[in-house]
Design a protein around this motif. Sequence first.
Motif, short mmCIF file in Angstrom:
data_model
loop_
_atom_site.label_atom_id
_atom_site.label_comp_id
_atom_site.label_asym_id
_atom_site.label_seq_id
_atom_site.Cartn_x
_atom_site.Cartn_y
_atom_site.Cartn_z
N PHE A 198 1.18 -22.89 39.73
CA PHE A 198 2.59 -23.11 39.39
C PHE A 198 3.38 -21.81 39.42
N GLY A 199 2.73 -20.76 38.93
CA GLY A 199 3.42 -19.47 38.88
C GLY A 199 3.87 -19.02 40.25
N LYS A 200 3.00 -19.24 41.23
CA LYS A 200 3.35 -18.79 42.58
C LYS A 200 4.61 -19.49 43.06
N VAL A 201 4.61 -20.81 42.92
CA VAL A 201 5.75 -21.56 43.45
C VAL A 201 7.02 -21.22 42.67
N ILE A 202 6.90 -21.19 41.35
CA ILE A 202 8.10 -20.95 40.54
C ILE A 202 8.64 -19.55 40.77
N LEU A 203 7.76 -18.58 40.79
CA LEU A 203 8.24 -17.22 41.05
C LEU A 203 8.86 -17.12 42.43
#
Lengths: 482, 514
Positions: free
Chosen positions: B370-375
């Motif tokens: 999730f962090g990858k996409v959100i960032l």
Amino acid sequence: MSVRRLAAGADPSNNRRVTRKEWSSQQNPVFFFKAQSEKLARAAPSLAFALSVDLGLQQPALPQSLPGPLETSLSSRCPRAVRGRAGPAACAAAGERQWERGGGWGTMPAAFSGKRPGRLLRLLLLCLSLSLSGGSPADAAMTTEDTSQSQANFLTKMQAGLNESSAEPMITTGTVNWQTQGSPSDHLAHGHDVSTPGPDPTTQELKQATKENMSNHTFVKYEVILPGVSNTSIEENITLDSATRIELSCRLDHKYSHLKNFQVTWKRGNETIRHINKTENSWSIQLGILDNSNLGSYSCTLKGEEEISAMFHLQVPKIEGKEKPIVTYEGDTAVMVCKSFGYTPIAWTWYVTNGSEQIAINDSLLADKYVINRVSANVTHLKILKLTKEDDGVYWCEAAFELGKSKGKLKLKVLSFMVPLKPFLAIVAEAIILVTIVFLYEIYSKRKEKCAEDEKEFDQVEQLKSEETNGLENSSTRHRKI
Amino acid sequence: MYASREDIGYDFGDDSKAGSKPIKPNPNIDGGWAWMIVLSSFLVHILIMGSQMALGILNMEWLEEFNQSRGLTAWVSSLSMGITLIVGPFIGLFISMCGCRKTAIIGGILNALGWILSAYASNVHYLFLTFGVTAGVGSGMVYLPAVVMVGQYFQKRRALAQGLSTTGTGFGAFLMTALLKYLCTEFGWRNAMFIQGAISLNLCVCGALMRPLFHVVSEKHVVRSNSEDNQAKALSHSAETIKSNGIISEEPEKKEEETNEEVLDSVQHIEIGGKSRSGRSMYGLRILKTVSQLTVTVRKGFAIWYSSYFGAASLFTNRVFVAFIIWALFAYSSFVIPFIHLPEIVKQYNLSNQNNIFPLTSIIAIVHIFGKVILGIISDLPCISTWNVFLMANFTLVTCILTLPLMQTYVTLAVVCALIGFSSGYFSLMPVVTEDLVGTKHLANAYGIIICANGISALLGPPFAGWIYDMTHKYDFSFYISGLLYMVGIIFLLIQPCIQKKQPREKSSEEAQV
């Protein structure tokens, strides 16, 4: 409650008085450990040592002061309940208490960070070294109970069936002396309350074994300490491979000696066995295990206000097979290995499963198909030549001991060459097809684009032509196409 | 853009029509075929990174089969991963010579070959060669083009695209682990590797999807308007600021070179057509032409690659980029240390029961996705600079690493692990930041160096952690030391405002124009 194998072996060659001075001089635990193990290796096989080491101390100490591999063997030394519930801290705490009770050692810090070398570390490492060098019961010293009363070392055993052991140092002031005091039961009763702190009143198991030479049979003693609470079931697995005389005893922890008015019965199945009331708090039976019929489960039951019981399971040594199937191909040769750990069987037999029944493999009859090889006393090999699909299945290796037989299971998988090849070719074909599709699509879309562009350019040219109606030469057309 | 011949469209005819033709942004950028590129990169991550994560299963099988020490057997998997990353700069050479697509296809074939040959291994050293080196080089040859292509095809949504494609790592780990486990139980590990080789051939499919990007007219514009229009018009290249001005001015020279080349070829073609129609001489001339083309390509590609590393306009003169490389060296080594020690921490604080319900490492992995996409989404927003998001994520990560030893309950550990997972999503931003620093043209070479630095630290990280642990016998110190190293790396990043001398002026002028 705990199980103790009463150790009464005294190997004179190994009697030593370990003085405090000597201990404190050996500050480095690693070197001490090495020295000890060397000494042990040199000592006669009839080693008789018993240590009682606080189990709790070992858990936090080891990760910090000793290399990794030892950790696994010793993490099992922490009392089971303590390990499972409260963790290393509780172990250490248990250790604290134990040392206090043992007297003379003072309080040990819970985080045994190795800051107090000397006695305790030596103890620890001595126990370690013994456990690692411990051999089969046949190696154990056989001394009589009487001789154990003199200055003695206690025996620690690592056997297949025993996964925890502990012993007790008898510490007197000034010197560290390994001594028994009176009868083994007295010794056990002395200051070794290994009850764990707080909510875990049970299951610190301790064993000490006594081995005596009585005519041709060995004599083994096993003791279990019963807890005062009835909700836990205590079971002990005892592995025997040859005829033995065995004494099983149940002892009520002196902490619970307040319980009165109870009856003790020893049973095997439904049949009651007469027991001997050895002391006020312990009851034992003596059995001669001569053949397979004597093996089984024996239980002692205390019936009072609550019912407390313990079970002893007498078994032959187990043989381990392999859970993973051995993958081979048609026409190949397969070698299946079966090992027995610790005990030497009299004979090995191999069985193949045909449908639901097991058929013994006779390698003299089918010498060009099966070859059975006893590589060493504890290891057997079955070689199957010219494998076919029918050889696929379950194989059993059976070890015959004096007291019975035990089996290990092995699986053999025979594949034809095509079996892995088919998915391989299928996936390769799929990859090639996809690549072709992608390239074809690209060529197609490029052509379409080119056509569309040509049309656009054509339109633009028309436009420009219409713009420059004054006859200005349109040099762009000449440069357009290459 | 790379100036390799295959990547440029053949439409140089309109020299005289300068300025009157409208800028036609390639419709495939930020849409259209670009999503296929994302799909291709996603698949590459699944196949390559997923297989790396799933090597644990094979490791056990190799241990059983070859009876070597754990360290030696573990070297096979770490060698494979390390080589995938370390050959980055050399893959840049390939890309300069042949273009991304050919490199990826060759890499796929090499990787499959490595897996298939490993199925016949008789000892661990054989495995080093076939699996570690061959499959590693093959993976490297596919991995770098995948990242670079996404960087080329996206201008506005670069971070999101990179984020989406790198989520393949997480999915791949699950997928490939399950697949390898099934294959091992069904066929045995040798056949499993054999079949896995065939699966790796799908990397060629991914390579085939990497259609080279044709920059049609906008390139011409850049050629014509060299000076002040340069920056304004070149916004179609990159929405973010172009920090390396020198690169753009290089491009027109290359274009003109190619133009001449093309003219030459066309002349040759006409000549050949006009000459004798005898098949043999035509055939021979054609072969000569191909060979000459090849040598020209090779020479040019090598020149580009060489110049980007050693020449005057080399990447290393870009100081911010050098700082970035140093950061990459430190960051990766510190990142793997928590993962190595987490299981032992769980045991130490006796959190096994809660850990079995919901393992901490799974928390990290899931939040990481999730962090990858959100960032990625956040940094794509035009108001937020990627660099700032990057820095913030780094700070969060180092704080978490430094505070992890202080956490002793499951809940606090879970929170810290979730934060670690989320902030380590900055991996998806690394190609974006690299592209911002050096421009699209040099992305392959630059990113090659970055992942080489990553590979070095990935290889050195675990042994370093083990060494610290052996010395101190406490987990805390490895965390503190790795956190410190990470801080050092971040400090290098922070000195960026100081070492950027010319850039601030350029930036302000650009902003004025926009």
